[in-house]
Design a protein around this motif. Structure first.
Motif, PDB file in Angstrom:
ATOM      1  N   ALA A 337     -32.436  40.861  49.284  1.00 39.19           N
ATOM      2  CA  ALA A 337     -33.227  41.682  48.357  1.00 39.19           C
ATOM      3  C   ALA A 337     -33.673  40.875  47.148  1.00 39.19           C
ATOM      4  N   LEU A 338     -32.770  40.084  46.608  1.00 36.72           N
ATOM      5  CA  LEU A 338     -33.106  39.303  45.419  1.00 36.72           C
ATOM      6  C   LEU A 338     -34.123  38.214  45.740  1.00 36.72           C
ATOM      7  N   ARG A 339     -34.050  37.651  46.930  1.00 37.41           N
ATOM      8  CA  ARG A 339     -35.057  36.670  47.335  1.00 37.41           C
ATOM      9  C   ARG A 339     -36.442  37.317  47.367  1.00 37.41           C
ATOM     10  N   GLN A 340     -36.519  38.513  47.959  1.00 33.42           N
ATOM     11  CA  GLN A 340     -37.802  39.195  48.067  1.00 33.42           C
ATOM     12  C   GLN A 340     -38.347  39.532  46.675  1.00 33.42           C
ATOM     13  N   ILE A 341     -37.469  40.003  45.809  1.00 36.18           N
ATOM     14  CA  ILE A 341     -37.902  40.347  44.451  1.00 36.18           C
ATOM     15  C   ILE A 341     -38.396  39.109  43.718  1.00 36.18           C
ATOM     16  N   SER A 342     -37.663  38.013  43.827  1.00 34.83           N
ATOM     17  CA  SER A 342     -38.046  36.805  43.103  1.00 34.83           C
ATOM     18  C   SER A 342     -39.399  36.293  43.581  1.00 34.83           C
ATOM     19  N   SER A 343     -39.691  36.432  44.883  1.00 30.59           N
ATOM     20  CA  SER A 343     -40.979  35.962  45.394  1.00 30.59           C
ATOM     21  C   SER A 343     -42.125  36.794  44.840  1.00 30.59           C
ATOM     22  N   GLU A 344     -41.855  38.065  44.524  1.00 24.73           N
ATOM     23  CA  GLU A 344     -42.882  38.919  43.946  1.00 24.73           C
ATOM     24  C   GLU A 344     -43.065  38.659  42.455  1.00 24.73           C
ATOM     25  N   VAL A 345     -41.991  38.294  41.789  1.00 28.29           N
ATOM     26  CA  VAL A 345     -42.050  38.126  40.342  1.00 28.29           C
ATOM     27  C   VAL A 345     -42.599  36.767  39.948  1.00 28.29           C
ATOM     28  N   ILE A 346     -42.269  35.731  40.715  1.00 24.71           N
ATOM     29  CA  ILE A 346     -42.717  34.395  40.357  1.00 24.71           C
ATOM     30  C   ILE A 346     -44.235  34.398  40.251  1.00 24.71           C
ATOM     31  N   SER A 347     -44.731  34.087  39.082  1.00 23.95           N
ATOM     32  CA  SER A 347     -46.154  34.213  38.804  1.00 23.95           C
ATOM     33  C   SER A 347     -46.901  32.938  39.143  1.00 23.95           C
ATOM     34  N   CYS A 348     -48.207  33.075  39.261  1.00 25.17           N
ATOM     35  CA  CYS A 348     -49.069  31.911  39.497  1.00 25.17           C
ATOM     36  C   CYS A 348     -49.622  31.445  38.160  1.00 25.17           C
ATOM     37  N   SER A 349     -48.744  31.018  37.282  1.00 22.24           N
ATOM     38  CA  SER A 349     -49.152  30.509  35.978  1.00 22.24           C
ATOM     39  C   SER A 349     -48.647  29.079  35.822  1.00 22.24           C
ATOM     40  N   TYR A 350     -49.460  28.245  35.211  1.00 18.60           N
ATOM     41  CA  TYR A 350     -49.139  26.832  35.076  1.00 18.60           C
ATOM     42  C   TYR A 350     -49.421  26.380  33.643  1.00 18.60           C
ATOM     43  N   VAL A 351     -48.516  25.597  33.104  1.00 17.31           N
ATOM     44  CA  VAL A 351     -48.737  24.984  31.805  1.00 17.31           C
ATOM     45  C   VAL A 351     -49.198  23.553  32.027  1.00 17.31           C
ATOM     46  N   LEU A 352     -50.367  23.205  31.507  1.00 18.42           N
ATOM     47  CA  LEU A 352     -50.896  21.861  31.689  1.00 18.42           C
ATOM     48  C   LEU A 352     -50.156  20.886  30.789  1.00 18.42           C
ATOM     49  N   ASP A 353     -49.849  19.711  31.329  1.00 17.20           N
ATOM     50  CA  ASP A 353     -49.160  18.699  30.533  1.00 17.20           C
ATOM     51  C   ASP A 353     -50.035  18.200  29.394  1.00 17.20           C
ATOM     52  N   THR A 354     -51.335  18.109  29.644  1.00 16.19           N
ATOM     53  CA  THR A 354     -52.288  17.621  28.651  1.00 16.19           C
ATOM     54  C   THR A 354     -53.368  18.664  28.445  1.00 16.19           C
ATOM     55  N   PRO A 355     -53.653  19.044  27.215  1.00 13.63           N
ATOM     56  CA  PRO A 355     -54.727  20.029  26.987  1.00 13.63           C
ATOM     57  C   PRO A 355     -56.052  19.509  27.524  1.00 13.63           C
ATOM     58  N   PRO A 356     -56.858  20.361  28.140  1.00 13.85           N
ATOM     59  CA  PRO A 356     -58.154  19.916  28.662  1.00 13.85           C
ATOM     60  C   PRO A 356     -59.048  19.401  27.535  1.00 13.85           C
ATOM     61  N   PRO A 357     -59.779  18.320  27.763  1.00 16.03           N
ATOM     62  CA  PRO A 357     -60.724  17.852  26.750  1.00 16.03           C
ATOM     63  C   PRO A 357     -61.735  18.932  26.383  1.00 16.03           C
ATOM     64  N   ASP A 358     -62.129  19.727  27.386  1.00 16.91           N
ATOM     65  CA  ASP A 358     -63.015  20.863  27.158  1.00 16.91           C
ATOM     66  C   ASP A 358     -62.428  22.043  27.925  1.00 16.91           C
ATOM     67  N   PRO A 359     -61.839  23.026  27.241  1.00 16.69           N
ATOM     68  CA  PRO A 359     -61.198  24.144  27.941  1.00 16.69           C
ATOM     69  C   PRO A 359     -62.156  24.999  28.747  1.00 16.69           C
ATOM     70  N   ASN A 360     -63.469  24.792  28.567  1.00 10.96           N
ATOM     71  CA  ASN A 360     -64.447  25.532  29.357  1.00 10.96           C
ATOM     72  C   ASN A 360     -64.706  24.885  30.706  1.00 10.96           C
ATOM     73  N   LYS A 361     -64.178  23.667  30.910  1.00 18.08           N
ATOM     74  CA  LYS A 361     -64.416  22.945  32.155  1.00 18.08           C
ATOM     75  C   LYS A 361     -63.091  22.710  32.866  1.00 18.08           C
ATOM     76  N   VAL A 362     -62.612  23.759  33.507  1.00 20.99           N
ATOM     77  CA  VAL A 362     -61.353  23.720  34.253  1.00 20.99           C
ATOM     78  C   VAL A 362     -61.620  24.315  35.628  1.00 20.99           C
ATOM     79  N   TRP A 363     -61.303  23.560  36.664  1.00 20.32           N
ATOM     80  CA  TRP A 363     -61.522  24.028  38.037  1.00 20.32           C
ATOM     81  C   TRP A 363     -60.199  24.019  38.805  1.00 20.32           C
ATOM     82  N   VAL A 364     -60.023  24.998  39.676  1.00 28.33           N
ATOM     83  CA  VAL A 364     -58.795  25.121  40.470  1.00 28.33           C
ATOM     84  C   VAL A 364     -59.164  25.153  41.948  1.00 28.33           C
ATOM     85  N   SER A 365     -58.442  24.388  42.754  1.00 27.64           N
ATOM     86  CA  SER A 365     -58.661  24.420  44.202  1.00 27.64           C
ATOM     87  C   SER A 365     -57.333  24.595  44.916  1.00 27.64           C
TER      88      SER A 365
END
Length: 477
Positions: A337-365
C-alpha cells in the motif's frame, strides 16, 4: 529590466558556437551547417552559433526605435514611441497579454513572455514559443537538475487495539518502506493518541525532512499501544501545525505534500461527532493541497464505509475492490500500500542546478520527444520545473529503465542599450548612459524623465514642460 530516481535524468544542453557537435567531448557525431549547433536532446542541428570567432546573427530585427527623437510618435496611435509597446504598429489599447512589455499586435509570442523577441530561424515565431529548442543552446552538462522529493507525513494509530502483533506488523512494514524510500521521499512521522485523556491527541515523532532509514526506524521503535482513536485531532494537527512543511527548506513551497493515515479502528473519542469531524478534517487537508491517503490496518473493528468517506474527503482513491482506502493486515500488504501511495505522491518537479540564462527558453523532452510548452511550467523564483498532472501521470506509467527526461536551456539574447526589445530603462531605475533610458537622461546613475512639449502624451501636469496635462496630452495654458 517528481520524479523517481529510478529514471535516468540528464539535462542535455548542446554546446553553443561550435562547428563540430560532440558527444560529451568524445568523437563528433555530426557536423552542423553554418549557423547551426547540434542539440543532443533533439538529436539534430538547430539554429545557433556560426563558429567560435563569429557572433550569432542578430535574432531580434527591428529593435531600434523609429527615431532618436525622445518624443517621436511614428505609428499614429498617439503614444510616444519610447513609451509605446509597439512603436511601429498602432495599438492605442497597449494590450499585452503575456506582460512581457511587447504589445500583442507586434509580439511574435503573444501568449508567452519573451521580451527579447528573438526569432533565430526567421519563421515569424519567437524562439521562446518554439516547440523545439531554437536559437543558441547554452553549454552542456551531464547532470542539470535534481528530483524534488515530496513531503509525506505518516500518522500512526497506536490505540489499544494495536497492542501486540498489529503494532509489530505495522513497524515492520514501516521499516521496509524506510529502507526503500528514504532516498526518494522526505519523511515526517506522528502517532496518536498521546495519553489516555483528551486534549493531547497527537505527537510528532519525526519532523518533516531528509532522514536516513535508521533515523526513520528509530522514531517509532519504542512506540507502544494504548488509548482510543482520536483521528480528528491527528488530522487537524497535521494541518494546523504544518507538519507536512519544512520551514528550513528553501524549496518547501514547490514540493508535493501528502498525509498518510494508518489506522485500525473507528474515530471514537474526544469529539461530539468523531466520524463526521474526522471527515471534515480530511477535507480541510485536501482543500489545502494535502491529499489524505487512508490505510485500514488490521481493521476488523473499523467500518469500511467510514474509512472510504475519510479517503474521499481527503481526495484519494485506492480503487481496490471498489474501496477508496487501502486494506492492509500485515507488514507485506502495508508495504504494498505504501509503495502505491508513494508512486502517486512523488511529483514530476525538478530543481535545476543552474538557473536558465533565459527562463523563457526552457524545453523538456521525454525519450527525445519534446513536450508541448503547456505540459510544464517553470518557476524562476524557485528555479523549479514542474510537469502538469496529465504528463506526470503518463511518465509514471512508463518503463523506468528505458525512460529519459531531458531539459534543454536556451541562451539569453544580449540586450544592447537603446534597443526597443526589453532594453529600455524606465525613469527611476539605475543607468549608465542616456541611451539606456526610455525617455529622458541618465543623471547620477538614475534615469530621469524629460519634460514633454505641447502636444505630447502625458499622465500628469509635471510631465509637461509648460502648460498642463489635459486629456492625456500636454496643452498650453
Amino acid at each position: 529590466m517528481k520524479y523517481s530516481s529510478l529514471f535516468m535524468i540528464a539535462a542535455l544542453l548542446a554546446t553553443a558556437c561550435a562547428d563540430d557537435a560532440t558527444n560529451g567531448g568524445n568523437d563528433p557525431i555530426t557536423v552542423c551547417p553554418a549557423g547551426q549547433v547540434y542539440n543532443p536532446a533533439a538529436d539534430r542541428c538547430v539554429p545557433g552559433g556560426q563558429g567560435e570567432d563569429t557572433p550569432p546573427a542578430d535574432p531580434t530585427p527591428k529593435e531600434e526605435f523609429p527615431s532618436e527623437e525622445p518624443f517621436a510618435e511614428t505609428d499614429g496611435d498617439e503614444i510616444v514611441d519610447r513609451l509605446d509597446n509597439c512603436p511601429y504598429d498602432a495599438n492605442p489599447d497597449q494590450a499585452d497579454s503575456d506582460a512581457d512589455g511587447i504589445g500583442d499586435v507586434c509580439d511574435n509570442c503573444p501568449d508567452k513572455s519573451n521580451p527579447d523577441q528573438a526569432d533565430s530561424d526567421g519563421n515569424g515565431s519567437g524562439d521562446a514559443c518554439s516547440p523545439v529548442p531554437t536559437g543558441q543552446i547554452c553549454a552542456e552538462q551531464t547532470t542539470g537538475f535534481q528530483v524534488l522529493k515530496p513531503n509525506i507525513f505518516f500518522s500512526l494509530d497506536k490505540s489499544g487495539s494495536m497492542l501486540g502483533d498489529p503494532m509489530f506488523q505495522a513497524k515492520s512494514g514501516m521499516n521496509a518502506i524506510a529502507d526503500e524510500l528514504a532516498s526518494e521521499v522526505r519523511f515526517g512521522i506522528g502517532a496518536f493518541p498521546v495519553e489516555l485523556v483528551c486534549g493531547i491527541a497527537h505527537s510528532t515523532l519525526l519532523p518533516m525532512g531528509e532522514h536516513t532509514p535508521a533515523a526513520i526506524k528509530s522514531s517509532y521503535a519504542a512506540l507502544g499501544s494504548e488509548g482510543g482513536t482520536p483521528t480528528y485531532d491527528a488530522l487537524e494537527d497535521i494541518l494546523v501545525a504544518g507538519l507536512t512543511n519544512d520551514p528550513n527548506d528553501p524549496n518547501d513551497d514547490a514540493r508535493a505534500k501528502a498525509a498518510v493515515l494508518i489506522t485500525d479502528g473507528e474515530p471514537n473519542n474526544c469529539r461530539p461527532n468523531p466520524v463526521g469531524d474526522t471527515i471534515n478534517a480530511a477535507r480541510a487537508l485536501s482543500n489545502a493541497g494535502i491529499p489524505v491517503y487512508v490505510i485500514g490496518f488490521n481493521f476488523e473493528g473499523a467500518n469500511p464505509t467510514n474509512l472510504n468517506a475519510i479517503a474521499e474527503a481527503g481526495g484519494t482513491n485506492a480503487n481496490i475492490n471498489g474501496q477508496r482506502f487501502y486494506p492492509a493486515n500485515d507488514a507485506t500488504t502495508l508495504v504494498q500500500a505504501l509503495r502505491q501511495i508513494s508512486s502517486e505522491v512523488i511529483s514530476c518537479s525538478y530543481v535545476l542546478d543552474t538557473p536558465p540564462p533565459d527562463p523563457n527558453k526552457v524545453w523538456v523532452s521525454i525519450n527525445n520527444n519534446f513536450l508541448a510548452q503547456s505540459d510544464y511550467t517553470f518557476d524562476g523564483g524557485g528555479n523549479t520545473l514542474t510537469l502538469n498532472q496529465a504528463t506526470c501521470d503518463q511518465l509514471r506509467s512508463s518503463d523506468p529503465t528505458t525512460t529519459q527526461v531531458s531539459i534543454t536551456l536556451g541562451c539569453a539574447t544580449p540586450c544592447v542599450p537603446g534597443e526597443f526589445w526589453g532594453c529600455c530603462i524606465d525613469a527611476g531605475d539605475s543607468c549608465q548612459s542616456d541611451a539606456e533610458c526610455c525617455l529622458g537622461t541618465c543623471t547620477n546613475g538614475t534615469c530621469e524623465d524629460l519634460c514633454r512639449p505641447t502636444g505630447i502624451t502625458c499622465t500628469e501636469n509635471t510631465d509637461c514642460c509648460q502648460g498642463i496635462c489635459a486629456g492625456g496630452v500636454c496643452i498650453a495654458q
